[in-house]
Every structure is written in C-alpha cells, then in structure tokens.
Write an enzyme that holds these catalytic residues in place. Structure first.
Site, mmCIF file in Angstrom:
data_model
loop_
_atom_site.group_PDB
_atom_site.id
_atom_site.type_symbol
_atom_site.label_atom_id
_atom_site.label_comp_id
_atom_site.label_asym_id
_atom_site.label_seq_id
_atom_site.Cartn_x
_atom_site.Cartn_y
_atom_site.Cartn_z
ATOM 1 N N GLU A 136 0.814 -1.209 0.000
ATOM 2 C CA GLU A 136 0.000 0.000 0.000
ATOM 3 C C GLU A 136 0.849 1.260 0.000
ATOM 4 O O GLU A 136 1.957 1.286 0.535
ATOM 5 C CB GLU A 136 -0.888 0.015 1.259
ATOM 6 C CG GLU A 136 -1.795 -1.184 1.388
ATOM 7 C CD GLU A 136 -2.379 -1.321 2.784
ATOM 8 O OE1 GLU A 136 -2.100 -0.446 3.635
ATOM 9 O OE2 GLU A 136 -3.103 -2.287 3.033
ATOM 10 N N CYS A 184 -2.679 0.641 8.454
ATOM 11 C CA CYS A 184 -1.749 0.091 7.481
ATOM 12 C C CYS A 184 -1.903 -1.426 7.407
ATOM 13 O O CYS A 184 -1.904 -2.116 8.419
ATOM 14 C CB CYS A 184 -0.312 0.456 7.872
ATOM 15 S SG CYS A 184 0.886 0.001 6.621
#
Length: 357
Positions: A107, A345
């Site tokens: 990501e 995250c």
C-alpha cells in the site's frame, strides 16, 4: 523474447547502475545521465521515448530491460481527500521483490493537507517485526521491495507531480530493507534523479541500530522512531523488537547525531486509552527524550481486528500533549486521516488477499 519474460526495470536504478546498463548496451558513459533524465525528470513510460539513444541501443535495451512503471491495482478514496493505493509486487512480466515468497500486495497512501501533499510509501511486503497493534505485522513477512518497487509507488499515482513530502511509514520496517531504501533515497535526492531536498523525506524505524546508523551516516533525511511506550516491559509486550533494540539504547545512540540543523528527529507515539496515556507515561517519555532535540507526534489509534486496546480520547491526548510541552518536549497531536478507507496500514492489502476484518 518469450511473451511474459521478466525484464529488469530501469526505474529505481542509481546512476552507477545505469552506467553499467549503458556499457552493456554499447553506449558511452554519459548515456547513463541521459537515461536517468528520461526516467526521473521526463518520467518516460517506455524505452522508445529515450530518443537521445541510437535506435539499435533502444531496441537492445527493450529486449533486456523495461522502464518498470506499474499502475496501482486498486484505489480507495476517503471523504477527506486521502487515497490509499494498492500495488501488486509480482506479475506475469514484473517482479518488485528482492526476496521473500511474494503473494502480498503493498500500500501507499496519498494525504493532501492544504499546501502539502504527502505520500506514505511501503518498503516491504508484510513485516518481520510483529508489533501487536499493526495489521501489517499480523500478515507476516512476504518480501523486501526493490528500489523500483518503492519508486513505482511515487511515480505511478495520478498525484505524483504534485507531491511535496514523502514518508516511509507504510508496510514494513525500512531499516530491515536498508540497501533498497538507500538506493531509493539516492534516486529521490541526487541531482541526476528527482533532486528533492532530504528535508522533504521522513523515514520511520523501530530502532534497528546497525541499519539506522547507515541511514544517518549516508543521508540527511528526517528520522522518526516508533516509541509507543517509555517503559521497556510494556513496550516489549507491544513491540517484540524492544528485546533486541531497547528504546533507551536507541535514544542514547541518537544523542551522538546533530538534529538541530541537518535533519529533524521525531518520536511516534500511538495512544491507547487506559494503557499508555496517563501522566506517569508522559513524565517517563519526557525523561527518555531528555537532551534530545526531538518532537513527539501523538497518534490516534486506528482499530484493527483482534487487538483489544482502543484509542485514547481527545481530552486525554490533549492533557498528555500539554504535559510534554510543560516538560520542554514539543508535542503535537497528528490529525487523523482516511478513517473511512481501511485506514490502518495493511488493511487494504489484507482485504485484497481475502483476509477478514
């Protein structure tokens, strides 16, 4: 060449590496700077765009190399403008991992804020550190990203040309992949690369000292240390790395470096209600940072499945901040962004891999 043969990407290569490539292609040494300019200034998407090079050389390069740009495979957009991008690490004709088993996407998060546009990038697929509060740590380690895989996150998003700041605070521990991180930083800051000021870049770490020393000695980027508790036993219960690299030793090590002029040092401190948010913790954190020119970023916790602690209240965080400021430690509460788009995250990559949350 077979249809899906993997060619090595030029993206993420240093000038020295591009000089080697130029020599392989039968080009003179100065051609490396021409290639670098096309890659990092002109943002070439194909080798055919490198028209300064002879056609035969471009054809040879195209057989053995590629630019290496790969678009994100998914984007989640928040109401506040934050965008979380998901990137594949391996495909039929590309590989952004130097090691590891793969099978995990990574990501990057774009965060606009008035006149700033920050991108939070990943340095690994998954992570070895095993922090209890981190979704990425729960996924285990799947591989080290190449410099190409890191730079691709910066170049492949639509907002690339508007970025003002970069933080290495995404998936993975940057100090656990120090060689590729340093290569990416060289590309970002060198005059033949993006020529960014190191002051635009912050690299986060749990405090892996051998690699942290290299980062400090070889770059001028800002540094952020993940603290989260000033008490060793408590920190170890949250972050197993405390056993190998005690935060007290990390801070003692950092006292040998000048953070007043060349770069900024910050301490990252996630706050959990009733866990690490009382005045006892604030006072101990103040003692831990005594003598360091260090600011503290107090961070609201984005809840993840299976972790019992919840974020501290705003009022408690404000009292904690004020106490640190009274102790002479500059502390601020980081604005929470993107809470409506799997903000923690590792959440988006976990969803992509079919994990429930």
């Amino acid at each position: 060449m077979e249809q899906h043969e993997i060619r090595r990407p030029l993206l993420g290569m240093t000038l020295a590496e591009l000089e080697t490539v130029a020599a392989e292609a039968g080009l003179r040494k100065f051609a490396a700077k021409q290639i670098a300019r096309r890659l990092y200034v002109n943002r070439a998407r194909s080798i055919d765009e490198m028209t300064e090079l002879p056609k035969a050389s471009r054809e040879w390069l195209s057989e053995h190399y590629c630019v290496g740009l790969q678009a994100p495979i998914k984007a989640s957009r928040s109401a506040d403008g934050t965008v979380k991008y998901l990137f594949a690490t391996r495909g039929e004709d590309f590989d952004f991992l130097t090691s590891g088993k793969g099978g995990r996407d990574v990501e990057a998060v774009y965060i606009p804020d008035r006149d700033r546009a920050t991108l939070c990038v990943s340095s690994q697929a998954g992570c070895k550190m095993g922090c209890k509060f981190c979704m990425t740590g729960r996924q285990g380690f799947h591989g080290d990203l190449t410099a190409a895989g890191i730079i691709n996150q910066i170049f492949a998003i639509p907002e690339s040309s508007t970025l003002t700041n970069l933080v290495f605070m995404g998936m993975g521990e940057p100090m656990d992949n120090i060689d590729e991180v340093l290569k990416a930083l060289e590309v970002l800051t060198a005059p033949w690369g993006l020529a960014w000021s190191p002051k635009r870049i912050t690299v986060s770490s749990i405090g892996k000292l051998d690699s942290l020393r290299r980062l400090l000695d070889e770059t001028k980027v800002h540094v952020a240390i993940s603290v989260h508790s000033p008490f060793p036993a408590e920190r170890e219960s949250l972050m197993p790395i405390e056993k190998a690299f005690p935060v007290t030793r990390v801070m003692e090590f950092l006292r040998d470096y000048d953070f007043a002029h060349q770069r900024r040092l910050s301490a990252e401190y996630i706050m959990w209600g009733g866990v690490n948010d009382d005045m006892c913790h604030a006072d101990a954190l103040g003692r831990l940072l005594r003598g360091l020119d260090c600011r503290v970023n107090l961070i609201r916790f984005h809840a993840i499945p299976g972790f019992e602690h919840q974020t501290a209240s705003t009022a408690v965080m404000e009292r904690f901040r004020d106490r640190l400021n009274e102790l002479g430690v500059t502390a601020t509460i980081r604005a929470s962004r993107g809470e409506d788009i799997e903000a923690a995250c590792g959440m988006l990559s976990g969803e992509s891999a079919g994990e429930t949350h």
